[in-house]
Design an enzyme around this catalytic site. Structure first.
Site, short mmCIF file in Angstrom:
data_model
loop_
_atom_site.label_atom_id
_atom_site.label_comp_id
_atom_site.label_asym_id
_atom_site.label_seq_id
_atom_site.Cartn_x
_atom_site.Cartn_y
_atom_site.Cartn_z
CE LYS A 118 -22.95 85.44 -15.76
NZ LYS A 118 -21.98 84.77 -14.84
CB SER A 160 -27.48 75.28 -16.49
OG SER A 160 -28.13 76.52 -16.35
N1 PMP Z 1 -26.23 78.32 -16.25
C1 PMP Z 1 -26.07 78.98 -17.40
C2 PMP Z 1 -26.92 78.60 -18.57
C3 PMP Z 1 -25.09 79.98 -17.49
O1 PMP Z 1 -24.91 80.63 -18.66
C4 PMP Z 1 -24.31 80.29 -16.37
C5 PMP Z 1 -23.26 81.36 -16.46
N2 PMP Z 1 -22.06 80.88 -17.02
C6 PMP Z 1 -24.51 79.57 -15.19
C7 PMP Z 1 -25.49 78.60 -15.17
C8 PMP Z 1 -23.67 79.79 -13.95
O2 PMP Z 1 -23.78 81.06 -13.36
P1 PMP Z 1 -22.53 81.72 -12.66
O3 PMP Z 1 -21.62 82.22 -13.75
O4 PMP Z 1 -23.08 82.82 -11.83
O5 PMP Z 1 -21.83 80.67 -11.85
#
Ligand code: PMP
Length: 323
Positions: free
Chosen positions: A67, A284
């Protein structure tokens, strides 16, 4: 004897940032992006030898997550547009990582940051935000980031002169960050050999931005999303789109397929990644690995790229590490 000034925790007053300052971004900002692309060599058992799986090590960004990219592009655009000027504070709703990125960049630019985050965001994230001196407003845990977004919107409507609401879920600069940086990096780092891209959906900025770049560059590239397998899940940062507000920046036209990943599978993979690859990544990132390997198992040849969004250090308080 020389008299040295005492160290103080008070920030020195600064001039407000203008677009001219963006020609020389703060040093920490120059460290965002150009992350390594790491091949997963141990957890890939059972795959066809002509299939390779790589993960973009976004944990190596200075704020510890993917991010940072979107944070910088959104702040920069707001300054250029004149929306972030004078005493205005940066405001956004976030599950944590965007907040850390905004707090980091805000600190470096001398701009105040206010964040609306769900009360159940991890303890580590809240403490990191406090360390950067961001103002945190905790919102309903059950309402997830939808409630956080509603609170941020209300604040920005009530105090338009006090806040610059970035709204990462609808901000084109979030997508642009990935179209102009993450996507081209993946293309370059694979010598244009990438065949499949797999991304989780949070704001969907990574999916939409990288997907759009890769498909424009090479229409044969297949773009997959993955999501938690139900509305109640532990994949922090990710959304179960059927049951939440779909972000305005999401581009479903890019989608070649979607995979579902359970929290349990992600936890198991998180342990495998740290013990077998030495990669201590977040939940994630582990879920992304599960999805990428599942897709890779259906291929006879190809180069699959996914995103390791953040570092495992951000999840140390999870019960999964108790044993
Ligand atoms: N994984 C994590 C740990 C995140 O913080 C985020 C952002 N919310 C994402 C995945 C997904 O990324 P994006 O917001 O670009 O879809």
């Amino acid at each position: 004897m020389t008299a040295y000034p005492l160290l103080t925790t008070e920030a020195a007053p600064r001039e407000s940032v203008t677009a001219d300052d963006l020609f020389t971004p703060p040093p920490v900002v120059t460290q965002i992006g150009n992350t390594p692309l790491l091949e997963l060599k141990q957890v890939r058992s059972g795959l066809h030898p002509a299939v390779r799986v790589f993960a973009k090590a976004e944990w190596s960004n200075p704020g510890g997550s993917v991010k940072d990219r979107a944070g910088w592009y959104m702040i920069r655009q707001a300054i250029i547009d004149g929306r972030l000027s004078g005493d205005r504070r940066i405001l956004d709703a976030t599950s944590g990582n965007t907040g850390i990125a905004l707090a980091m960049i805000g600190a470096a630019l001398g701009i105040g940051v206010t964040l609306c985050i769900p009360a159940n965001a991890s303890a580590e994230r809240k403490r990191i935000l406090a360390a950067y001196h961001a103002e945190v407003i905790l919102t309903d845990a059950l309402g997830s980031t939808d409630s956080a977004q509603a609170t941020a919107r209300q604040l920005s409507l009530k105090y338009p002169d006090r806040y610059c609401y970035l709204n990462q879920y609808a901000n084109p600069a979030n997508v642009r960050a990935h179209m102009l940086t993450t996507g081209p990096e993946i293309w370059r780092q694979t010598d244009g050999k990438v065949t499949h891209f797999v991304a989780g959906l949070g704001t969907t900025g990574t999916f939409t931005g990288v997907g759009r770049y890769l498909k424009a560059r090479a229409p044969q590239v297949r773009v997959f999303s993955f999501q938690p397998d139900g509305p109640l899940h532990g994949l922090e940062g990710l959304k179960h789109l059927p049951t939440v507000h779909v972000p305005e920046i999401y581009d479903a036209a890019l989608l070649d397929g979607n995979l579902e990943v359970s929290t349990e599978d992600a936890y198991l993979m998180m342990k495998r990644l740290v013990r077998e690859e030495g990669l201590f990544v977040g939940v994630s990132a582990a879920a992304a690995t599960v999805a990428a390997l599942r897709l890779a198992a259906t291929l006879e040849s190809g180069l699959v790229v996914t995103i390791h969004c953040d570092t495992g250090a951000r999840y140390l308080s999870l019960p999964v590490w108790d044993s």
